[in-house]
Design an enzyme around this catalytic site. Sequence first.
Site, short mmCIF file in Angstrom:
data_model
loop_
_atom_site.label_atom_id
_atom_site.label_comp_id
_atom_site.label_asym_id
_atom_site.label_seq_id
_atom_site.Cartn_x
_atom_site.Cartn_y
_atom_site.Cartn_z
N HIS A 110 0.85 -1.20 0.00
CA HIS A 110 0.00 0.00 0.00
C HIS A 110 0.89 1.24 0.00
O HIS A 110 1.25 1.73 -1.05
CB HIS A 110 -0.92 -0.08 1.22
CG HIS A 110 -2.02 0.92 1.27
ND1 HIS A 110 -2.31 1.78 0.26
CD2 HIS A 110 -2.93 1.19 2.26
CE1 HIS A 110 -3.33 2.55 0.60
NE2 HIS A 110 -3.73 2.21 1.80
N HIS A 116 -1.42 -0.67 -11.46
CA HIS A 116 -2.32 -0.22 -10.41
C HIS A 116 -3.58 -1.05 -10.47
O HIS A 116 -4.04 -1.41 -11.55
CB HIS A 116 -2.66 1.27 -10.61
CG HIS A 116 -3.25 1.91 -9.40
ND1 HIS A 116 -4.59 1.81 -9.08
CD2 HIS A 116 -2.68 2.64 -8.40
CE1 HIS A 116 -4.81 2.47 -7.96
NE2 HIS A 116 -3.68 2.97 -7.52
N ASP A 155 3.78 6.26 -7.30
CA ASP A 155 5.01 5.98 -6.55
C ASP A 155 6.27 5.97 -7.41
O ASP A 155 7.37 5.93 -6.89
CB ASP A 155 4.89 4.62 -5.86
CG ASP A 155 3.87 4.66 -4.74
OD1 ASP A 155 3.88 5.65 -4.01
OD2 ASP A 155 3.07 3.73 -4.63
#
Length: 423
Positions: free
Chosen positions: A262, A301, A357
């Site tokens: 996460h 994702h 990220d």
Amino acid sequence: MAETITITDDRTGQTVTVPIEGGVFPASAIRSLDPSLFVYDPAYMQTASCKSAITYLDGENGILRYRGYPIEQLAEKSTFLEVAYLLLEGELPNPDQLATWTHDITHHTFIHENMRKRFVDGFHYDAHPMGMFVSALAALGTFYDGAKDIDDEESRQRQVVRLIAKTPTIAAMCYRFSAGLPFNYPSNDISFPANFLSMMWKIGDEYELNPVLEKAMDVLFILHADHEQNCGTTAMRVVGSSNADPYSSAAAAASALYGPLHGGANEAVVRMLNDIGSIENVPAFIQSVKDGEGRLMGFGHRVYKNYDPRAKIIKQTAYDVFEVTGKNPLLDIALKLEEVALQDPYFVDRKLYPNVDFYSGLIYQAMGFPVEMFTVLFAIPRTAGWLAHWQELLADKEQKISRPRQWYVGPETRDYVPMSSRS
Ligand code: ACO
């Protein structure tokens, strides 16, 4: 075409027809057929657990909006505090509302001295800052009488202000402790991101704030403020549904965020780029990913199957930051990876694009944050999102205590076997 769905229970021949609204139909349809019939849905892949008016996400088309406002416009034109207000109140603040909100947040940034002197000092010298942060959130609630008055609107609002105001202070405190540095007190005369950067980096009275880094921090806070029903937000809602206080609920949400699947992926990206070492090694690394030897971290994702709109904004922010800090040497490897992957049928066919990220870790690293702080940096702004969902949950008359059912697959009833008869 009828916007309805008809379900037939072939065991009884009973049928139910219910409307499909916004791509969703109510599970009560199944209950009406047979109250002991359940839907098996591990990881809630196909389950909407609530109605929400906070964040809209369209993964196929790369769209993210807070309360209807596109993330691109918010990142460019607003501030984190404005966005936090928007998430919580549903509307952008007018000048008076923003002034009051900013004043309230700014004047609740201090934490009780016992938190710092007694609580934090009890940690081992090399404690992970995120572990400290999670525990500190829960501990914070014990300092406020009203923390548990969740039915009192005024008290709820006080806790919301406290949590948003104090998370940067707690985050900086956890870092300073783990670095063996003295704690910096909050400053009331600078912006929310500037105050956080100052508490992180000030040595004595010295800290020269760079406006580009202040803006970059604010943009990163905006981009991470909410992302609808992810693991952490779901934890906030599940714990909050038992009427737990918001500090305990936020600690649960932060615990969920702590997990590497996460909030920990940006840390994994930096480690991966370090392992690759130089751009010459990129093709071999991509081949190893295609051979199933690992994942290209920062790509792919669960929801975005086009591009992650946050990744585009972050890439631009990275260039702004590198103008000030100098280029992160890992950037060239990241750019090469992105270039190669976006042309490779393996990634194209699977709809794998850079996610939020992929570049955020490079920015954090260039700004001087150790990798252990990356998830804490995510948790600071996400606190606003968690609290917006907590408020929405408490106001939602259709919600009850969260209590999923299970599909029992264990043994049938059997008699206790005495120890002497067990082989
Ligand atoms: N590198 C290589 N292959 C990948 C990657 C990746 N990063 N992500 C998915 N795949 C492949 C899978 O191997 C699978 O291939 P297959 O069909 O041949 O078996 C296919 O793409 C689908 O993958 P799933 O695992 O089913 O996709 P899921 O939606 O469950 O996973 C996830 C999403 C966890 C984000 C995944 O893409 C991943 O692990 N990415 C790397 C970690 C990462 O960057 N996480 C951050 C997400 S953003 C956030 O949480 C803030």
